[in-house]
Design a protein around this motif. Structure first.
Motif, PDB file in Angstrom:
ATOM      1  N   THR A   1       0.827  -1.194   0.000  1.00  0.00           N
ATOM      2  CA  THR A   1       0.000   0.000   0.000  1.00  0.00           C
ATOM      3  C   THR A   1       0.869   1.254   0.000  1.00  0.00           C
ATOM      4  O   THR A   1       1.958   1.274   0.574  1.00  0.00           O
ATOM      5  CB  THR A   1      -0.928  -0.014   1.232  1.00  0.00           C
TER       6      THR A   1
ATOM      7  N   ASP B   1      -7.730  -5.201  -4.952  1.00  0.00           N
ATOM      8  CA  ASP B   1      -7.704  -4.802  -3.547  1.00  0.00           C
ATOM      9  C   ASP B   1      -9.050  -5.151  -2.937  1.00  0.00           C
ATOM     10  O   ASP B   1     -10.097  -4.722  -3.420  1.00  0.00           O
ATOM     11  CB  ASP B   1      -7.446  -3.296  -3.437  1.00  0.00           C
TER      12      ASP B   1
ATOM     13  N   THR C   1      -9.816   3.832   2.002  1.00  0.00           N
ATOM     14  CA  THR C   1      -9.180   2.845   1.126  1.00  0.00           C
ATOM     15  C   THR C   1      -8.251   3.500   0.108  1.00  0.00           C
ATOM     16  O   THR C   1      -7.636   2.795  -0.696  1.00  0.00           O
ATOM     17  CB  THR C   1     -10.235   2.037   0.358  1.00  0.00           C
TER      18      THR C   1
ATOM     19  N   GLY D   1      -3.306  -5.106  -4.669  1.00  0.00           N
ATOM     20  CA  GLY D   1      -3.092  -4.663  -3.310  1.00  0.00           C
ATOM     21  C   GLY D   1      -3.153  -5.827  -2.337  1.00  0.00           C
ATOM     22  O   GLY D   1      -2.465  -5.841  -1.328  1.00  0.00           O
TER      23      GLY D   1
ATOM     24  N   THR E   1      -1.378  -0.005   9.357  1.00  0.00           N
ATOM     25  CA  THR E   1      -1.120   0.031   7.915  1.00  0.00           C
ATOM     26  C   THR E   1       0.348  -0.247   7.623  1.00  0.00           C
ATOM     27  O   THR E   1       0.677  -0.934   6.646  1.00  0.00           O
ATOM     28  CB  THR E   1      -1.530   1.392   7.333  1.00  0.00           C
TER      29      THR E   1
END
Length: 305
Positions: A12, A40, A52, A105, A268
């Motif tokens: 990402t 993704d 997103t 992704g 993340t």
């Protein structure tokens, strides 16, 4: 000559979406058509835009995108369904003489789309019973149940990942065993060209932190509040997405807003490293520095004319 499938992988915030659009636009300048297929797992949800980093209409640059905004947040996205939809999109592009560009992704989704990857069946009654158990007892209790049945399966699934725990328990109940190892790297689709974007960890972490700050500035909390009114908490997949899960916890009073933002960023960063680890296992991917100039032109130059 058959139409190849171009695959752009990477963690990402590495710039995959923008690169894919750039490749498609340069091909269009040459009179060649290309379309992008999303891989993704969270871009499929309508209304989940800010959290997103879903490319806006302007960012899509006039390039057709497939498998974006196809589900409500209350619906569950399964890998098996995504495999079928993505392969159908690839076949449709090729039938029209259009180059499909798969933007990866979710490493598991890319693997399932590209490779010989069969899924055990499902039983709605068994699934519903196990999901009721999950709601009643919690993920950690079900993880203990899974560990008693299959230590191998339990070792590969985090105790808090209720959705995967339920799926593993369902497969064991239906088939009597659990196969923890993914299939080998064996393409089910022909003429695949895979590339990956690599980026130094400190640069990637900085990009992720900046992206999360931008999400908050762009109104992620308001987006989640609106989606919650549309049933986000009932969505077993959507409600667990990074950012959305943390903001829901903030709205429910379980975290402060600062804690939600910091946990989104740290989660993340961990996810990006996990993604990269998955992609690195695939020996068929050619890696390119994400910050290189002229990447789109380079990829166009690798395609058959």
């Amino acid at each position: 000559m058959s139409t190849p499938l171009l695959v752009i992988n990477g963690p990402t915030a590495s710039g995959k979406s923008a690169l894919a659009v750039g490749v498609a636009q340069r091909l269009r300048e040459q009179g060649r058509a290309a379309e992008i297929i999303n891989a993704d797992s969270m871009l499929v949800y309508r209304g989940m835009d800010i959290g997103t980093a879903k490319p806006s209409a302007a960012e899509r640059g006039g390039v057709t995108h497939h498998l974006i905004d196809i589900l409500d947040v209350t619906e569950t996205a399964s890998v098996a369904d995504f495999q079928r939809l993505a392969r159908d999109a690839v076949a449709d592009c090729r039938a029209r003489g259009v180059l499909p560009i798969l933007v990866g992704g979710s490493a598991l989704y890319v693997h399932a789309i590209l490779d010989a990857f069969e899924f055990p069946g499902t039983d709605p009654a068994v699934r519903a019973r196990l999901e009721a158990d999950l709601d009643a007892a919690g993920a950690e209790a079900l993880h203990q149940r899974l560990e008693a049945l299959s230590p191998q399966a339990a070792a590969g699934i985090l105790p808090g990942n209720g959705r995967r725990i339920v799926r593993a328990l369902e497969v064991i109940e239906l088939t009597g065993s659990w196969q923890p190892n993914l299939p080998q790297w064996q393409y089910a689709l022909g003429d695949v060209l895979q590339y990956g974007l690599e980026i130094p960890r400190n640069e990637l972490d900085a990009r992720i932190d900046a992206r999360v700050e931008r999400m908050w500035a762009d109104g992620l909390v308001a987006e989640v509040r609106n989606l919650a009114a549309r049933g986000l908490r009932d969505g077993r997949t959507a409600s667990r997405a990074l950012g959305y899960r943390q903001v829901l916890a903030f709205l429910d009073g379980e975290l402060s807003e600062d804690e939600a933002r910091l946990r989104t960023a740290s989660g993340t960063r961990r996810f990006a490293r996990k993604q990269l680890g998955w992609f690195r296992r695939d020996p068929r991917i050619t890696w390119l520095p994400a910050s290189s100039e002229g990447l789109a032109e380079h990829l166009v130059g690798q395609l058959p004319h």
